[in-house]
Design an enzyme around this catalytic site. Structure first.
Site, PDB file in Angstrom:
ATOM      1  N   ASP A 138       0.857  -1.190   0.000  1.00  0.00           N
ATOM      2  CA  ASP A 138       0.000   0.000   0.000  1.00  0.00           C
ATOM      3  C   ASP A 138       0.895   1.242   0.000  1.00  0.00           C
ATOM      4  O   ASP A 138       2.104   1.134   0.129  1.00  0.00           O
ATOM      5  CB  ASP A 138      -0.953   0.006   1.208  1.00  0.00           C
ATOM      6  N   ASP A 168       1.561   5.021   1.684  1.00  0.00           N
ATOM      7  CA  ASP A 168       1.265   5.967   2.761  1.00  0.00           C
ATOM      8  C   ASP A 168       1.831   7.330   2.376  1.00  0.00           C
ATOM      9  O   ASP A 168       2.911   7.418   1.794  1.00  0.00           O
ATOM     10  CB  ASP A 168       1.923   5.504   4.068  1.00  0.00           C
ATOM     11  N   ASP A 215       9.812   4.115  12.889  1.00  0.00           N
ATOM     12  CA  ASP A 215      10.466   2.992  13.564  1.00  0.00           C
ATOM     13  C   ASP A 215      11.864   2.682  13.012  1.00  0.00           C
ATOM     14  O   ASP A 215      12.868   2.875  13.686  1.00  0.00           O
ATOM     15  CB  ASP A 215       9.553   1.752  13.596  1.00  0.00           C
TER      16      ASP A 215
HETATM   17  P1  ATP Z   1       3.935  -2.710   5.045  1.00  0.00           P
HETATM   18  O1  ATP Z   1       2.797  -1.769   4.721  1.00  0.00           O
HETATM   19  O2  ATP Z   1       4.669  -3.229   3.884  1.00  0.00           O
HETATM   20  O3  ATP Z   1       3.571  -3.739   6.037  1.00  0.00           O
HETATM   21  P2  ATP Z   1       5.035  -0.342   6.224  1.00  0.00           P
HETATM   22  O4  ATP Z   1       6.449  -0.005   6.594  1.00  0.00           O
HETATM   23  O5  ATP Z   1       4.403   0.530   5.204  1.00  0.00           O
HETATM   24  O6  ATP Z   1       5.048  -1.848   5.813  1.00  0.00           O
HETATM   25  P3  ATP Z   1       2.862   0.402   7.901  1.00  0.00           P
HETATM   26  O7  ATP Z   1       2.324  -0.293   9.087  1.00  0.00           O
HETATM   27  O8  ATP Z   1       2.024   0.576   6.699  1.00  0.00           O
HETATM   28  O9  ATP Z   1       4.212  -0.339   7.549  1.00  0.00           O
HETATM   29  O10 ATP Z   1       3.349   1.812   8.428  1.00  0.00           O
HETATM   30  C1  ATP Z   1       3.757   2.870   7.564  1.00  0.00           C
HETATM   31  C2  ATP Z   1       4.949   3.610   8.151  1.00  0.00           C
HETATM   32  O11 ATP Z   1       4.573   4.214   9.402  1.00  0.00           O
HETATM   33  C3  ATP Z   1       6.135   2.744   8.490  1.00  0.00           C
HETATM   34  O12 ATP Z   1       6.952   2.509   7.388  1.00  0.00           O
HETATM   35  C4  ATP Z   1       6.840   3.574   9.550  1.00  0.00           C
HETATM   36  O13 ATP Z   1       7.551   4.620   8.987  1.00  0.00           O
HETATM   37  C5  ATP Z   1       5.662   4.169  10.311  1.00  0.00           C
HETATM   38  N1  ATP Z   1       5.263   3.298  11.441  1.00  0.00           N
HETATM   39  C6  ATP Z   1       4.336   2.325  11.451  1.00  0.00           C
HETATM   40  N2  ATP Z   1       4.224   1.751  12.639  1.00  0.00           N
HETATM   41  C7  ATP Z   1       5.099   2.381  13.438  1.00  0.00           C
HETATM   42  C8  ATP Z   1       5.466   2.231  14.816  1.00  0.00           C
HETATM   43  N3  ATP Z   1       4.894   1.318  15.573  1.00  0.00           N
HETATM   44  N4  ATP Z   1       6.408   3.066  15.294  1.00  0.00           N
HETATM   45  C9  ATP Z   1       6.992   4.003  14.513  1.00  0.00           C
HETATM   46  N5  ATP Z   1       6.700   4.154  13.227  1.00  0.00           N
HETATM   47  C10 ATP Z   1       5.769   3.377  12.682  1.00  0.00           C
HETATM   48 MG    MG Z   2       2.375   0.477   4.535  1.00  0.00          MG
END
Ligand code: ATP
Ligand code: MG
Length: 452
Positions: A78, A80, A157
């Site tokens: 997805d 963001d 993170d």
């Molecule tokens: P995917 O969507 O592929 O699972 P993602 O890295 O995009 O991985 P998401 O959960 O969609 O993960 O979160 C988007 C972004 O928000 C992350 O890449 C990170 O930068 C931030 N993020 C998400 N969860 C946390 C957290 N618990 N603490 C700090 N930052 C976070």
């Molecule tokens: Mg994501």
């Protein structure tokens, strides 16, 4: 007293964080010519959002997994978006927008089935302690504090999740050294790992998930505190853990996720009863789980349907059998024993990981089908294959057979039965009556007609 001490410790961390913020390196801007993120691989909806933010006079960046995955040449799950527009300003800009979230206020902009998550830049709670609520353990309860672009980058993170694609000039902006870590295949938490896990213990699960998914190493300092802090996961609401557990096991890398969860002592925090049964019974039990995860992974790879109900049935099979055995020792039939054991096993588990009832019902059905699959007389098999959960129950039987449970012959019988035409099915049924397993030699009468 203790909580006051912890609060004091936390506020001293706040002030050291403030000093840290002043000594942070300048962001590095990687021009379009020096990176591989191409608009051709960004979804149209995400581009629309970014362009509209720009036209509205706001900054708009693609961030997180979208940028990370594009840089790695993977297809993002997805997209963001991060912006300096507030949720209200975002809402004014997009009619197809809904504000969500209590913990973080976010905008969801919807185009058909695709949702683009648009978040206002936030500061890590440490930079502005006034706006954040912290538990006695240091866990952030609320951190809806808007911040600058750079603060937004530092509160994320992992460094590889903190790369920003700027729609103004198509550059990638790197504040935390994410690009170098990405090239090295390294997962590094931003800031002090222990403090970051205390703020949000789910980051331990995310470390495992990304390490398994990307094949990245968890950098030594990031990995070091996990085992000791894994108990903090018991503080996380069971509903959030459920969401994370699904992402862990249904992301196509469940087998390596399980290895890592086990390695870091996290698994026992999520599934204490399962961990206990693994410890007591060892080999075979672990084999069933590894097989289940490998099967799940290959189904996901092949775009086949996977139900969380099956996954939880496999995970909890050990504790379930243990409870059922006790009931059987009290004189219940195998079916009664399993029926009785389901409730207790699930009730305990949902205290940690809140499995929704629609899925735990599936697990229950899969379990109770197991003893029923042993009844192969008369019309019973024909009735069983009409059961809405028959297929899952049969797959589960195969899994048990693969894992060395003494149901190999039974599993083969069902496979044979399912593959046969009507006449052969009738023969298979007859064979059940004869202990030798051989069909009768004398001429058969015409088989009874099977229902469609
Ligand atoms: P995917 O969507 O592929 O699972 P993602 O890295 O995009 O991985 P998401 O959960 O969609 O993960 O979160 C988007 C972004 O928000 C992350 O890449 C990170 O930068 C931030 N993020 C998400 N969860 C946390 C957290 N618990 N603490 C700090 N930052 C976070
Ligand atoms: Mg994501």
């Amino acid at each position: 007293m203790i909580s006051r001490l912890i609060k004091r410790a936390v506020s001293s961390v706040f002030s050291s964080e403030k000093q840290q913020a002043e000594t942070r390196p300048e962001p590095v801007v990687i021009p379009r010519s020096a990176h591989t993120v191409s608009r051709a691989n960004i979804s149209e909806s995400a581009l629309k959002v970014l362009y509209r933010l720009k036209r509205g006079g706001y900054r708009g960046y693609l961030v997180g997994g979208g940028v990370r995955d594009l840089l790695l040449g993977h297809k993002p799950k997805d997209f963001d978006v991060a912006t300096d527009a507030t949720p209200e300003q975002i809402r004014k800009l997009f009619s197809n927008c809904r504000l969500i979230g209590r913990r973080f206020r976010l905008a969801h902009v919807r185009y058909g089935r695709e949702i683009i998550e648009v978040a206002t830049f936030r500061a890590g709670h440490a930079a502005t302690p006034e706006g954040a609520a912290v538990s006695d353990e240091g866990r952030v309860l609320r951190d809806n504090v808007y911040g600058s672009f750079e603060e937004d980058a530092w509160r994320r993170d992992f460094t590889v999740n903190s790369l920003y694609y700027d729609i103004r000039d198509f550059s990638v902006v790197d504040c935390t050294g994410g690009m170098a870590d990405l090239k090295r295949g390294m997962l590094r938490l931003i800031g002090d790992p222990e403090q970051r896990y205390r703020e949000d213990p789910v980051r331990m699960l995310r470390a495992v998930r990304f390490s398994a998914k990307l094949g990245f190493q968890i950098e030594a300092k990031t990995a070091a505190p996990i085992r000791e802090l894994s108990y903090l996961l018991t503080e996380v609401p069971a509903a959030r853990l459920y969401e994370e557990v699904l992402k862990l096991f249904l992301g196509g890398h469940a087998a390596s996720v399980f290895r890592l969860l086990d390695k870091y002592g996290i698994f026992e925090q999520l599934f204490p009863e399962v961990a206990e049964s693994l410890e007591d019974e060892g080999g075979d039990r672990k084999l069933l789980l590894s097989r289940a995860f490998l099967n799940t992974d290959s189904r996901i790879l092949g775009d086949k349907h996977v139900t969380p109900g099956f996954l939880f049935a496999a995970l909890l099979w050990g504790p379930l059998q243990r409870a059922a055995k006790a009931y059987q020792a009290d004189g219940m039939t195998p079916l009664q024993a399993i029926e009785h054991a389901c409730g207790g096993v699930l009730a305990k588990q949902v205290q940690r990981v809140a499995i929704p009832r629609r899925f735990s019902t599936v697990s229950r059905e899969i379990w109770t089908l197991q003893p029923r699959l042993e009844r192969r007389r008369g019309r019973q098999p024909f009735r069983l294959i009409e059961h809405p959960r028959f297929r899952a129950g049969y797959d589960f039987l195969l899994l048990r057979a693969e894992a060395g449970e003494p149901v190999k012959e039974l599993a083969e019988w069902w496979t044979n039965f399912l593959e046969s035409d009507e006449e052969a099915r009738a023969l298979a049924l007859k064979a059940v009556h004869r202990p030798s397993g051989r069909p009768r030699r004398r001429r058969r009468r015409r088989p009874r007609k099977a229902p469609e």
